[in-house]
Design a protein around this motif. Structure first.
Motif, PDB file in Angstrom:
ATOM      1  N   ASP A  71      13.239  43.866  32.131  1.00  0.00           N
ATOM      2  CA  ASP A  71      14.111  43.357  31.075  1.00  0.00           C
ATOM      3  C   ASP A  71      14.188  41.836  31.210  1.00  0.00           C
ATOM      4  N   ASP A  73      15.306  39.479  29.206  1.00  0.00           N
ATOM      5  CA  ASP A  73      16.570  38.847  28.820  1.00  0.00           C
ATOM      6  C   ASP A  73      17.614  38.967  29.928  1.00  0.00           C
ATOM      7  N   ALA A  76      16.610  36.721  32.892  1.00  0.00           N
ATOM      8  CA  ALA A  76      16.858  35.300  32.606  1.00  0.00           C
ATOM      9  C   ALA A  76      18.345  34.985  32.688  1.00  0.00           C
ATOM     10  N   ALA A  77      19.187  35.894  32.217  1.00  0.00           N
ATOM     11  CA  ALA A  77      20.630  35.676  32.292  1.00  0.00           C
ATOM     12  C   ALA A  77      21.100  35.648  33.743  1.00  0.00           C
ATOM     13  N   ALA A  86      16.599  28.084  31.536  1.00  0.00           N
ATOM     14  CA  ALA A  86      15.550  28.579  30.640  1.00  0.00           C
ATOM     15  C   ALA A  86      14.888  27.397  29.953  1.00  0.00           C
ATOM     16  N   ALA A  89      12.730  29.499  24.234  1.00  0.00           N
ATOM     17  CA  ALA A  89      13.127  30.880  23.954  1.00  0.00           C
ATOM     18  C   ALA A  89      12.148  31.851  24.609  1.00  0.00           C
ATOM     19  N   VAL A  90      12.554  33.108  24.643  1.00  0.00           N
ATOM     20  CA  VAL A  90      11.648  34.173  25.084  1.00  0.00           C
ATOM     21  C   VAL A  90      10.481  34.224  24.107  1.00  0.00           C
ATOM     22  N   THR A  92       7.162  36.339  22.691  1.00  0.00           N
ATOM     23  CA  THR A  92       6.519  37.643  22.583  1.00  0.00           C
ATOM     24  C   THR A  92       5.130  37.420  22.011  1.00  0.00           C
ATOM     25  N   ARG A  97       6.281  40.170  26.737  1.00  0.00           N
ATOM     26  CA  ARG A  97       7.321  39.149  26.586  1.00  0.00           C
ATOM     27  C   ARG A  97       7.393  38.322  27.857  1.00  0.00           C
ATOM     28  N   GLN A  99       9.595  34.642  29.652  1.00  0.00           N
ATOM     29  CA  GLN A  99      10.550  33.537  29.562  1.00  0.00           C
ATOM     30  C   GLN A  99      10.209  32.538  30.639  1.00  0.00           C
TER      31      GLN A  99
END
Length: 114
Positions: A71, A73, A76-77, A86, A89-90, A92, A97, A99
């Motif tokens: 995952d 996202d 990265a969080a 970061a 943006a991520v 794709t 995907r 980051q």
């Protein structure tokens, strides 16, 4: 003769702090071998070490780590909570995907996922 990678070493200003960051990210325990050298042995990954150097980072890394995150996202969080930043943006694309991130000293790495 076949060689194998024993560890990946990052030049840095604060080895212990960077080892703690990467231990939080990859798992394992941060170990300070001396004020100028620290490392983490993440489970299932090569040792990542940090060596103090007098000069600061002035250019983009010539090498970076791609970290399988599943995952992207969420990874990265969590990395941001630990002190990473970061970059954009991520993304794709046809391969999945990813980051781009910077660790607390500006070393690039990427979270990749399906």
């Amino acid at each position: 003769m076949r060689a194998r990678v024993q560890e990946i070493v990052f030049d840095c200003a604060e080895p212990s702090a960077l080892a703690r960051f990467w231990a939080g990210l990859l798992g394992g325990e941060a170990v300070e071998r001396s004020p100028d050298w620290a490392y983490v042995d993440p489970p299932g990954f090569v040792r990542v070490a940090f060596q103090r150097v007098p000069e600061g980072k002035t250019a983009k890394n010539r090498l970076h780590l791609d970290v399988d995150a599943g995952d992207v996202d969420a990874a990265a969080a969590e990395a941001a909570r630990l002190g990473a930043t970061a970059v954009g943006a991520v993304i794709t694309d046809d391969h999945g995907r990813f980051q781009v991130m910077l660790d607390p000293e500006g070393n690039e790495f990427c979270f990749v996922g399906g």
